[in-house]
Design a protein around this motif. Structure first.
Motif, PDB file in Angstrom:
ATOM      1  N   ALA A 199     -34.813 -45.173 -19.549  1.00 15.77           N
ATOM      2  CA  ALA A 199     -35.949 -44.143 -19.680  1.00 15.77           C
ATOM      3  C   ALA A 199     -36.278 -44.736 -21.107  1.00 15.77           C
ATOM      4  N   VAL A 200     -37.909 -45.108 -22.016  1.00 19.67           N
ATOM      5  CA  VAL A 200     -37.587 -44.426 -23.429  1.00 19.67           C
ATOM      6  C   VAL A 200     -38.596 -43.342 -23.823  1.00 19.67           C
ATOM      7  N   LEU A 201     -37.894 -42.588 -24.656  1.00 24.24           N
ATOM      8  CA  LEU A 201     -38.422 -41.395 -24.925  1.00 24.24           C
ATOM      9  C   LEU A 201     -39.344 -41.892 -26.108  1.00 24.24           C
ATOM     10  N   SER A 202     -40.471 -41.339 -26.273  1.00 25.86           N
ATOM     11  CA  SER A 202     -41.174 -41.719 -27.410  1.00 25.86           C
ATOM     12  C   SER A 202     -41.142 -40.264 -29.115  1.00 25.86           C
ATOM     13  N   LEU A 203     -40.252 -40.783 -29.793  1.00 30.43           N
ATOM     14  CA  LEU A 203     -40.570 -39.033 -30.562  1.00 30.43           C
ATOM     15  C   LEU A 203     -40.724 -39.651 -32.048  1.00 30.43           C
ATOM     16  N   PRO A 204     -42.220 -40.427 -32.438  1.00 30.93           N
ATOM     17  CA  PRO A 204     -42.197 -40.919 -33.660  1.00 30.93           C
ATOM     18  C   PRO A 204     -43.023 -39.816 -35.041  1.00 30.93           C
ATOM     19  N   GLN A 205     -42.177 -38.754 -34.849  1.00 28.74           N
ATOM     20  CA  GLN A 205     -41.537 -38.125 -36.033  1.00 28.74           C
ATOM     21  C   GLN A 205     -41.280 -38.364 -37.088  1.00 28.74           C
ATOM     22  N   PRO A 206     -40.919 -37.667 -38.608  1.00 26.91           N
ATOM     23  CA  PRO A 206     -40.445 -38.611 -39.400  1.00 26.91           C
ATOM     24  C   PRO A 206     -38.839 -38.517 -38.832  1.00 26.91           C
ATOM     25  N   TYR A 207     -38.540 -38.932 -39.460  1.00 26.79           N
ATOM     26  CA  TYR A 207     -36.754 -39.473 -38.500  1.00 26.79           C
ATOM     27  C   TYR A 207     -35.976 -38.246 -40.278  1.00 26.79           C
ATOM     28  N   GLY A 208     -36.916 -38.368 -41.339  1.00 27.83           N
ATOM     29  CA  GLY A 208     -35.914 -37.339 -42.344  1.00 27.83           C
ATOM     30  C   GLY A 208     -34.990 -38.546 -43.729  1.00 27.83           C
ATOM     31  N   PRO A 209     -34.942 -38.164 -44.848  1.00 29.88           N
ATOM     32  CA  PRO A 209     -34.735 -38.881 -46.121  1.00 29.88           C
ATOM     33  C   PRO A 209     -33.548 -39.116 -45.697  1.00 29.88           C
ATOM     34  N   VAL A 210     -32.689 -40.401 -46.272  1.00 30.77           N
ATOM     35  CA  VAL A 210     -31.430 -40.357 -46.531  1.00 30.77           C
ATOM     36  C   VAL A 210     -30.989 -39.476 -47.787  1.00 30.77           C
ATOM     37  N   ARG A 211     -30.112 -38.894 -48.000  1.00 29.10           N
ATOM     38  CA  ARG A 211     -30.231 -37.707 -49.360  1.00 29.10           C
ATOM     39  C   ARG A 211     -29.701 -38.917 -50.533  1.00 29.10           C
ATOM     40  N   ALA A 212     -30.084 -38.430 -51.664  1.00 29.75           N
ATOM     41  CA  ALA A 212     -28.874 -38.909 -52.804  1.00 29.75           C
ATOM     42  C   ALA A 212     -27.524 -38.978 -52.754  1.00 29.75           C
ATOM     43  N   GLN A 214     -25.348 -38.389 -54.952  1.00 29.02           N
ATOM     44  CA  GLN A 214     -25.107 -37.351 -55.972  1.00 29.02           C
ATOM     45  C   GLN A 214     -25.875 -35.938 -56.049  1.00 29.02           C
ATOM     46  N   GLY A 215     -24.937 -35.149 -55.458  1.00 37.26           N
ATOM     47  CA  GLY A 215     -25.213 -33.657 -55.036  1.00 37.26           C
ATOM     48  C   GLY A 215     -25.722 -33.415 -54.108  1.00 37.26           C
ATOM     49  N   GLY A 216     -25.565 -32.371 -53.249  1.00 34.12           N
ATOM     50  CA  GLY A 216     -25.316 -31.866 -52.018  1.00 34.12           C
ATOM     51  C   GLY A 216     -26.618 -31.717 -51.208  1.00 34.12           C
ATOM     52  N   GLY A 217     -26.470 -31.431 -49.284  1.00 32.08           N
ATOM     53  CA  GLY A 217     -28.074 -30.889 -48.988  1.00 32.08           C
ATOM     54  C   GLY A 217     -28.578 -32.830 -47.509  1.00 32.08           C
ATOM     55  N   GLY A 218     -29.437 -32.643 -47.520  1.00 36.37           N
ATOM     56  CA  GLY A 218     -29.739 -33.451 -46.112  1.00 36.37           C
ATOM     57  C   GLY A 218     -30.031 -32.683 -45.221  1.00 36.37           C
ATOM     58  N   ALA A 219     -31.774 -34.016 -44.677  1.00 40.20           N
ATOM     59  CA  ALA A 219     -32.717 -33.143 -44.470  1.00 40.20           C
ATOM     60  C   ALA A 219     -32.812 -33.572 -42.809  1.00 40.20           C
ATOM     61  N   LYS A 220     -32.274 -34.178 -42.403  1.00 39.97           N
ATOM     62  CA  LYS A 220     -32.433 -35.891 -41.425  1.00 39.97           C
ATOM     63  C   LYS A 220     -32.659 -35.066 -39.648  1.00 39.97           C
ATOM     64  N   PHE A 221     -32.849 -34.077 -39.943  1.00 40.97           N
ATOM     65  CA  PHE A 221     -33.498 -33.011 -38.550  1.00 40.97           C
ATOM     66  C   PHE A 221     -33.510 -34.153 -37.377  1.00 40.97           C
ATOM     67  N   LEU A 222     -33.894 -35.431 -37.088  1.00 39.83           N
ATOM     68  CA  LEU A 222     -34.664 -35.698 -36.066  1.00 39.83           C
ATOM     69  C   LEU A 222     -33.364 -35.944 -34.542  1.00 39.83           C
ATOM     70  N   GLN A 223     -32.890 -37.211 -35.655  1.00 43.15           N
ATOM     71  CA  GLN A 223     -31.492 -37.648 -34.625  1.00 43.15           C
ATOM     72  C   GLN A 223     -31.339 -36.441 -33.716  1.00 43.15           C
ATOM     73  N   PRO A 224     -30.290 -35.311 -34.460  1.00 48.35           N
ATOM     74  CA  PRO A 224     -29.826 -34.530 -33.568  1.00 48.35           C
ATOM     75  C   PRO A 224     -30.809 -33.561 -32.480  1.00 48.35           C
ATOM     76  N   ALA A 225     -31.682 -33.447 -32.932  1.00 47.86           N
ATOM     77  CA  ALA A 225     -32.486 -32.221 -32.145  1.00 47.86           C
ATOM     78  C   ALA A 225     -32.868 -33.457 -30.767  1.00 47.86           C
ATOM     79  N   ALA A 226     -33.185 -35.184 -31.480  1.00 46.47           N
ATOM     80  CA  ALA A 226     -33.375 -36.018 -30.171  1.00 46.47           C
ATOM     81  C   ALA A 226     -32.330 -35.712 -29.516  1.00 46.47           C
ATOM     82  N   LEU A 227     -31.346 -35.574 -29.989  1.00 45.60           N
ATOM     83  CA  LEU A 227     -29.812 -35.928 -28.427  1.00 45.60           C
ATOM     84  C   LEU A 227     -29.555 -34.992 -27.785  1.00 45.60           C
ATOM     85  N   ASN A 228     -30.482 -33.798 -28.034  1.00 46.68           N
ATOM     86  CA  ASN A 228     -30.414 -32.792 -27.355  1.00 46.68           C
ATOM     87  C   ASN A 228     -31.573 -32.865 -26.231  1.00 46.68           C
ATOM     88  N   ILE A 229     -32.682 -32.830 -26.861  1.00 45.80           N
ATOM     89  CA  ILE A 229     -32.889 -33.342 -26.159  1.00 45.80           C
ATOM     90  C   ILE A 229     -33.050 -34.166 -24.567  1.00 45.80           C
TER      91      ILE A 229
END
Length: 374
Positions: A199-212, A214-229
């Motif tokens: 199966a190929v599931l199309s999810l073209p929404q933004p993958y999210g930025p790789v964090r810098a 230096q400094g904490g925090g990230g915003a790569k939401f799509l992959q963990p959500a997609a695994l559970n979808i």
């Protein structure tokens, strides 16, 4: 909003092309807040951040529908206070489960309903409900991957290796907006491998930025959500599921990684990787079989194979391990690992994985690759 291709084939059809039933806030004036400190944002952060997706997919689960969302944060109010209907009838929001990088809302929705609509703060959107297709993959040794423009021959070679060496039977590729080919073309390329299901599931929404760096925090939401979808929609009844990237070839000295997961006490095995690369004179384009040298480098992060209905079924899946999993030392295996093929990449992280390396040719590695991939 992506168009939904009816993914319900005849019971014996092996190939599925499906899209997520997504809802976007684009044009509403409502945005997801940013919780990453400015110091931790790379220059391209704003362009890559997903401020607009409310949910990626709405998946049928019995009398409920699961909404798989990027981190909701302040947008949870839309689900709690807005009006959500199914085929025109109001539905109840049962729960919202908050995870590390995504959230899941559960709605009480009659089995007869086909579509959802949400109205909140002067904005509205609709989407179909994605069907539960777990029975198509029940009892199979399966894998799942996220991919964007990875060469079809890489994906085919990955499937050939794991079918020959581990008994892979099914494969789900989460396509994150590839432009080099369509899902149907990718499925056609996989057909000669002889998998029971693909199966190929199309999810073209933004993958999210790789964090810098230096400094904490990230915003790569799509992959963990997609695994559970994929788990909820396709693989929740599979015999065992291997979570590994297309550039990672899993090896074992004691048989199938799927058998190892099924036989384990916790229904899961985890294992580290080692970087491999081609000889110094090799030039792209490269294949897995070209990676006949080891690199002197620290081990790559763990990947895992898990029984979806096993003892750890209550945990959410994440990239390198189930989320909030405290028992990693009890699942770690030294007789299983993966070759991390450094030249199998689109360089999407904007660095050259083939430069400045110390390599050690290995005849046994070369023989394994040649025997399986030719």
């Amino acid at each position: 909003m992506p168009k939904l291709t009816d993914p319900a084939p005849a019971p014996d059809a092996p190939l599925l092309d499906a899209s997520g039933a997504a809802v976007s806030l684009l044009g509403s004036g409502i945005k997801r807040q940013i919780r990453v400190p400015e110091a931790a944002r790379p220059p391209e952060f704003d362009a890559q951040y997903d401020a607009d997706t409310l949910w990626y997919d709405a998946v049928r689960q019995g009398e409920d529908v699961l909404l798989f969302c990027p981190k909701l944060w302040d947008l949870a109010r839309l689900l709690k206070r807005g009006e959500i209907t199914a085929d025109g009838a109001p539905v109840q929001l049962r729960t919202i489960r908050y995870h590390r990088r995504h959230d899941v809302a559960r709605l009480a929705v009659p089995r007869s309903a086909h579509g959802l609509r949400i109205e909140a703060e002067g904005w509205s959107a609709s989407c179909p409900i994605s069907p539960d297709q777990r029975d198509l993959f029940a009892g199979l040794n399966a894998s799942l991957h996220i991919s964007r423009d990875n060469a079809p021959e890489w994906i085919v070679d990955w499937a050939r290796w794991h079918k020959a060496r581990h008994g892979l039977q099914a494969m789900v590729v989460i396509d994150n907006g590839s432009t080099a080919y369509t899902p149907a073309e990718l499925l056609a390329a996989l057909a000669p491998v002889g998998l029971t299901r693909a199966a190929v599931l199309s999810l073209p929404q933004p993958y999210g930025p790789v964090r810098a760096k230096q400094g904490g925090g990230g915003a790569k939401f799509l992959q963990p959500a997609a695994l559970n979808i994929v788990r909820a929609r396709f693989l929740g009844r599979a015999r065992a599921v291997l979570n590994a990237d297309i550039d990672e070839l899993v090896w074992s000295t004691t048989g199938s990684v799927f058998d190892a997961a099924v036989a384990s006490r916790l229904g899961m095995v985890s294992f580290a990787g080692r970087w491999t690369c081609p000889p110094g004179q090799a030039q792209p384009p490269l294949r897995h079989a070209d990676h006949v040298c080891y690199m002197d480098h620290r081990p790559c992060p763990t990947k895992y194979c898990i029984v979806p209905e096993g003892p750890l079924r209550w945990l959410s899946w994440d990239v390198h391990r189930p989320e909030r999993f405290p028992l990693g030392r009890f699942t770690r295996r030294e007789d299983i690992g993966y070759f991390h093929c450094r030249g199998v990449t689109t360089n999407w992280k904007s660095y050259n994985r083939l430069k400045a390396r110390d390599v050690t040719p290995d005849p046994h590695l070369e023989q394994m690759l040649a025997e399986t991939l030719g």
